[in-house]
Each structure stands twice: as C-alpha cells, then as structure tokens.
Design an enzyme around this catalytic site. Sequence first.
Site, mmCIF file in Angstrom:
data_model
loop_
_atom_site.group_PDB
_atom_site.id
_atom_site.type_symbol
_atom_site.label_atom_id
_atom_site.label_comp_id
_atom_site.label_asym_id
_atom_site.label_seq_id
_atom_site.Cartn_x
_atom_site.Cartn_y
_atom_site.Cartn_z
ATOM 1 C CB ALA A 67 -0.865 -0.023 1.245
ATOM 2 N N GLY A 106 0.297 -5.021 0.906
ATOM 3 C CA GLY A 106 -0.910 -5.002 0.088
ATOM 4 C C GLY A 106 -0.660 -5.580 -1.302
ATOM 5 C CD GLU A 109 -3.009 -7.784 2.776
ATOM 6 O OE1 GLU A 109 -2.785 -6.586 2.519
ATOM 7 O OE2 GLU A 109 -3.557 -8.167 3.822
ATOM 8 C CD GLU A 129 1.308 -5.808 5.558
ATOM 9 O OE1 GLU A 129 2.082 -6.743 5.857
ATOM 10 O OE2 GLU A 129 0.566 -5.834 4.560
HETATM 11 N N1 COA Z 1 4.665 3.390 0.086
HETATM 12 C C1 COA Z 1 5.184 4.578 -0.254
HETATM 13 N N2 COA Z 1 6.487 4.766 -0.568
HETATM 14 C C2 COA Z 1 7.278 3.689 -0.527
HETATM 15 C C3 COA Z 1 6.812 2.416 -0.183
HETATM 16 C C4 COA Z 1 5.433 2.277 0.134
HETATM 17 N N3 COA Z 1 4.894 1.099 0.454
HETATM 18 N N4 COA Z 1 7.843 1.541 -0.225
HETATM 19 C C5 COA Z 1 8.916 2.250 -0.609
HETATM 20 N N5 COA Z 1 8.579 3.546 -0.773
HETATM 21 C C6 COA Z 1 9.461 4.639 -1.225
HETATM 22 C C7 COA Z 1 10.556 4.946 -0.217
HETATM 23 O O1 COA Z 1 10.120 5.888 0.723
HETATM 24 C C8 COA Z 1 11.648 5.489 -1.115
HETATM 25 O O2 COA Z 1 11.308 6.820 -1.417
HETATM 26 P P1 COA Z 1 12.454 7.937 -1.687
HETATM 27 O O3 COA Z 1 13.210 7.435 -2.880
HETATM 28 O O4 COA Z 1 11.673 9.180 -1.918
HETATM 29 O O5 COA Z 1 13.300 7.991 -0.441
HETATM 30 C C9 COA Z 1 11.497 4.684 -2.392
HETATM 31 O O6 COA Z 1 10.153 4.159 -2.365
HETATM 32 C C10 COA Z 1 12.452 3.524 -2.516
HETATM 33 O O7 COA Z 1 12.402 2.752 -1.318
HETATM 34 P P2 COA Z 1 13.689 2.037 -0.745
HETATM 35 O O8 COA Z 1 13.291 1.342 0.513
HETATM 36 O O9 COA Z 1 14.810 3.011 -0.647
HETATM 37 O O10 COA Z 1 14.005 1.009 -1.911
HETATM 38 P P3 COA Z 1 14.588 -0.459 -1.836
HETATM 39 O O11 COA Z 1 14.701 -0.904 -3.231
HETATM 40 O O12 COA Z 1 15.773 -0.498 -0.933
HETATM 41 O O13 COA Z 1 13.452 -1.352 -1.122
HETATM 42 C C11 COA Z 1 11.233 -2.146 -0.694
HETATM 43 C C12 COA Z 1 12.198 -1.534 -1.726
HETATM 44 C C13 COA Z 1 9.852 -2.228 -1.316
HETATM 45 C C14 COA Z 1 11.721 -3.537 -0.286
HETATM 46 C C15 COA Z 1 11.198 -1.236 0.557
HETATM 47 O O14 COA Z 1 10.960 0.096 0.148
HETATM 48 C C16 COA Z 1 10.140 -1.593 1.554
HETATM 49 O O15 COA Z 1 10.336 -2.483 2.365
HETATM 50 N N6 COA Z 1 9.007 -0.880 1.492
HETATM 51 C C17 COA Z 1 7.947 -1.048 2.447
HETATM 52 C C18 COA Z 1 7.179 -2.280 2.159
HETATM 53 C C19 COA Z 1 6.018 -2.386 3.085
HETATM 54 O O16 COA Z 1 6.134 -2.263 4.278
HETATM 55 N N7 COA Z 1 4.880 -2.622 2.494
HETATM 56 C C20 COA Z 1 3.705 -2.772 3.265
HETATM 57 C C21 COA Z 1 3.018 -1.479 3.352
HETATM 58 S S1 COA Z 1 1.381 -1.836 3.871
#
Ligand code: COA
Length: 698
Positions: A67, A106, A109, A129
Amino acid sequence: MPEQSSLPVRVDTVDGIRIVELSNPPVNALSHALRAGLMAALEQAKADPSVEAVVLTGAGDTFVGGADIREFGRPYQEPTLWQIDDMLLAFDKPVIAAIDSFALGGGLELAFHCHWRVAHERARLGLPEVLLGLMPGAGGTQYWTRLAGPRSALDHLTSGKPVDAKNALELGLIDAVTDSDVCEAAVAFARAKLTENAALPSYDSRTEKLAEGTDDLFDTFVRGQERAWRGLFSPLKIVECVKGACTSSLDEMLLAERDAFAQCAGSPQARALMDLFFAERSAGKTDDGPTLPIRSIGIVGAGTMGGGIAMAFANNRFPVVLVDADQAAIDRGMAHIRSTYESAVTKGRMSQTTAEAALNRITPTTTLADVASCDLVIEAVFEDMDVKRGVIAKLDTLLSQDAIIATNTSTLDIDRLASASSRPDRVVGMHFFSPAHVMKLLEVVRGGTSSPDVVRTVVAIGKKLGKIPVIAGNGEGFIGNYILDAYGRELDYLIEEGASLWQVDAAMRDFGFAMGLYEMRDMAGLDVIRRVREQRREWERPGRYPLVADRLWELGRYGQKTGAGYYIYEGRKGARDPLTEKIIDEVSSEQGIVRRSFDNQEIIDRLMAVMANAGAQLLENRVAASASDIDLVMVHGYGFPRYRGGPMHWAEASGLDTILAQLRAYAAADGDRPVPSSLLETLVADGRGWSADWQKLQ
Ligand code: COA
C-alpha cells in the site's frame, strides 16, 4: 508487452490474454491513482468477451511494494484495495499474478486475490506490515494461513520476514516459479489453465493446513516472543487473526482482520514507525555531485572500535589494512576479530567460507606506512586530542593528496583535529557505534572545512556498509552524545534528589529503552566516561555538577570491567549495591538537597523533555539538519525504543507546548535545570511543529 505511457496502469492483449501492468515508480505502491486505474482495467477485462484471462504484473522489475504508506492516516479514497480485492474474488475469468522482484504487504494481498501466482525465482514475497506497527488488513493473515499453514504465518507475519520464491512454492503461497520473463511465464500458465478448462480455486475449501493450529502452537509461539515483543501492539493482533483463521469462518475473520488492522493503523506506534521508515530513507541525503572512488581502507588502532570498523568493511568486501603501534596490540586485535567471526559461524549467522573470506580481507601490520596507498584511512586510536592529532599529522605525510582522513572520535572537535593536517578539507568525522560491525548508526561529522565531496563520499560508503548515515555538524558531542550528556545530567540530578537509580533504570527499560542509563555507563566504563569529560572541559555545562560518577571512579569502580560500578557484578549480571546508595545519600546531604520520592512518570517526563530540548538546541545550532535525523541517532545508536519513534517524534506527539511547559516548570523550580531552547519557544508561540521551516524563523 503493453505500450509505454505515463498512465499508472497499462493494458495489452496477447492472444486473448489481457495483460494489466501496474506502474508507480519506484516500487509500484498501490496509490489511489494506481488503484483507480487497476479497477477500471479489471472492469474492462471483465466486460470484454474477447478477454479469456488476465495477467496482473508490475512495471520495471517489481510487482508491488505494498500500500502507499503516505496515504495511511488519511481518509480512504475509493476504490479501496478491499474493493479491488472483492472484484478479483468475484472474477469469473482466470487472473494470474506475475511477480517479479517483490510482492510485499498489500501487493502480496493483491496477488493472493488472484487465482494463481507465478513468480520469478529472484522474487521475495512478504507481509512486512508489522515493521510499521501495522498488520495485513486485506486478507493477508487469512490467506497466508490457509495456503501455507499457521506455523509459517506466525513466523513470517509477526517478524515481517519475506520468503524467496522457492520457499514460497514449497509453502504453497505460489503456483509456479520461472527463471525467465515472468510475464511471459504467467501468460503461458494462463493459457494452460484455459486449455485444461481448470476450475477457479476458492479459499473456502483450502482448509487442510489449518489443523496444525493447535492452542499449544499459539501459546508456545507467543511465550517464546515475550521479550522481543515487549511494548509492541501489532504482533499480538496478528496472532489473534492467524488463530482465528484456524477456528472461525473466513468471512468472519476477514471482518475481524479489518477491525484489528484499523486498531493498529490508529495506534501511536504505527505513526512512530512509519515516520521512522521515511526518516531512514531520507537520512544522509546530500546534494548531488560526484563521490570519490574508495577501493581500499586503512584503520589505525586495533582496539574494540578499530577491530569492529575493520570487520564492518571486510564484511562488505573492502580490503582493509589494520595497523596498531606494537605487535602485542595488533595480535590482541586480530585475536578478537577472529573470535568474533568464529562465534558468528558457531551461531549460524555466517558461513565458514564467508567468515574466512572476510578475515582474509584484513591485513594486520605494525607499520603505519602500509596504509599509504589507501583511499580512506580512519583513525580509531585513544580518545585524546594530542594522540589523535599526532596520528592525523603522520597520515597527512603518508597519504596521497586525494585520500580522505576520517576520525572516529565520539566527542572531540573535528576542526582542531583537521588542523593537524595540511588538507583539512579532506578530514571528516566517521563516528561508528560499538560494536561497529553490528550497530547501524554512523554519524558523519562535517567539520567547518570538510569539503562536500568528502562528506558525500563518506555518506555513500556508510550506505555501502549497510549503515544509516546521519550527517552532524561539528558541535559539542555531535548529535547523540550531546543529547546523552543532557539527559545523563538530568537523571543524575534526579538520583541526587531522591529517585533511586535502580528505579531510573527500571523506568527507562519499562519505557522500552534497551537498558537504563546507569547500566549503560557501567558497560561503557566509568573510566572512559571520566576521560572523555576531561577532554571536553571547555564544553562543561553551567550549573551544578553531579558528583556520583566521580565518587565511584575514585573508588576504582569503573563498571562491569572491575566487577563494580553503579551496580555490583557477577560476570555481566549486575545487582543493586547498598554502597552505591550510601554514596548517593552522602552526595545529596553534602549539597543540602532534601530527598523526595519520584514516580516513574515524572522520571520519564523529565527524561523526554530534556532530550527534546537538547534536540531543539541542535536544530537551532545547525548541528542536526532535521528532527527526524535526531530520532534516527537516538533509535539506532542509543537504544531509544523504535516503536516510540525517537525523542523528537515523542515530543511532537505529546505536544511541544506540553514539553515547553514542563521545561519551564523545571527551570523555575531549580536554577540548575536547562533553559528551554529559543527554537522551542518560537515554534510553540507560532503553533508549529519540528517540520516547520524553522530555519526561516531565525
Ligand atoms: N509506500 C510509499 N512509498 C514507498 C513504499 C510504500 N509502500 N515503499 C517504498 N517507498 C518509497 C521509499 O520511501 C523510497 O522513497 P524515496 O526514494 O523518496 O526515499 C522509495 O520508495 C524507494 O524505497 P527504498 O526502501 O529506498 O528502496 P529499496 O529498493 O531499498 O526497497 C522495498 C524496496 C519495497 C523492499 C522497501 O521500500 C520496503 O520495504 N518498502 C515497504 C514495504 C512495506 O512495508 N509494504 C507494506 C506497506 S502496507
């Protein structure tokens, strides 16, 4: 493949199979625009008689990262993920998720709501999450449990740990793995399902793994996590939902899960953890510009810090020259490094081969000139201005003009250190935290003369080491030790005024700190703390000087290393010592202090108010660039409970006006108390928070 366009959802049809591609760089988070596009694409595919099946895929090499975290806390905008998921559940044509790189939160999901899932072998799938103080809210707890069983659901959902594609297949979370183009593989999969006229699977009948969910499984699991989950809200909610998946109907549990999700999403912990998520990603942001090539590292000083820093680099494939003055010191340092690797192998944290390769990257020497060809040399010698200046001056004569000289000082003035060299612009602080190969925090201290490319380079190197680099200015104690010093003094006042130090430590632990202040000091060593203080006499704060630490030091009670400090020790286990209480009583009466009792709330209020005030001073003095940087330092370097978000987050959530009122009351009652920072006064007067553009206020 779909035509390129800037739309968040692109569609294409190949031989009756509609490909729906989600595009929201960088991680295809399910923002409102993306959801709206997806809903429209699904409606079209449903209505179009020429479409026989749908493949849902992500643009770039990503499926969906979850999400959109930025939308949490705002009112839901339709179509919600729940509406899309419902649409997928009712879809009467096969829908296949094509998962590349990752499907998280999400995103997974969404994939669970597709009829089948095909993943690339490099893909990782997870429901992380919990790391944000949340839990899956769109069926994740129910579908994971039905597909892969409650044991795996407990393990992965309460830790946030993802699984790789191979494991996901074994667990039953996905239906096929490919090592070639995942979208093409999903199209072929869809075609095969159409050819065999396969029935669309439903979760209602997938109950065979639920029998594993006995009371004993849940009770044992929760008991095993008590320590790790101390203070946390969402893991227990996840357990309740996984348990419910085994005992109640799917419909009932999907509603219960939504309710539990809403409770988590509304919790202060979720807000704190989400703020930290973004703070971690924005840490160490520098201006764009080139960085210097760093191929080899020199480290001067093979003590605990130097050895830890050497391992941090060696573990990340940098060749390291580790130098100390005499053979005995370097032998001791290498023996410690070797035993650290051996213990990592024994505990299963590292393979023998990886540990050996890392160890082989460290070349020990007693000849300083052996670092001459290194691109970055970090001095980690005794915390003494003259000693460190001496080393920097020698390095200056040995290294090439472009090489960077970094100091691992935790407190000394970087500019004075830099002036020992003929290239102060190449000198910078790299303040690692012990043990340096484990702790995530790196304070990058920018001296008045450190050049921007040097700062950029050191920040980039920190990231390569997997650290969170926070840039600090060259102020007293930089960020972390400035705050530690301020709250250390406040707590010292408290114990002189009547709070027992055991109570102070217990109150801190109950609040969620990794350990209490006095336990921490005993671990660091009162001799070390005393030496640091002597080095920074010019920075001594005005006001009454707390005496207990010096009294203990005079008795040779240095902490764990001498078997007694504030506590008395058997091994590492500290016990209360009546002698410490006697010393505190004596100090109080010498100063004519009338002792009284304190409750834990007052202890925490004082601690938090003083931390926030010190943080405000750092912002005001431009030692820290943002409140969130300060929070990162305290969370990653000083054991501040992550789920409380850091002292600045805590202060803002409590109300800066409340914090200011407390500080004013403390200062009015006792002239030795810190004066409220003028930035805090201004922000409160203007009704603003830390994130206000406070620099314009000055
Ligand atoms: N929503 C909004 N922004 C997100 C996001 C999300 N779910 N996941 C990542 N981003 C943004 C980060 O803030 C970052 O933004 P920036 O470039 O402006 O700083 C950018 O995407 C890249 O994220 P980053 O973590 O630096 O990239 P990565 O390649 O190292 O890792 C993920 C990618 C997806 C593994 C990691 O971002 C992550 O774990 N995200 C959260 C996943 C999560 O918790 N999802 C469940 C949400 S309900």
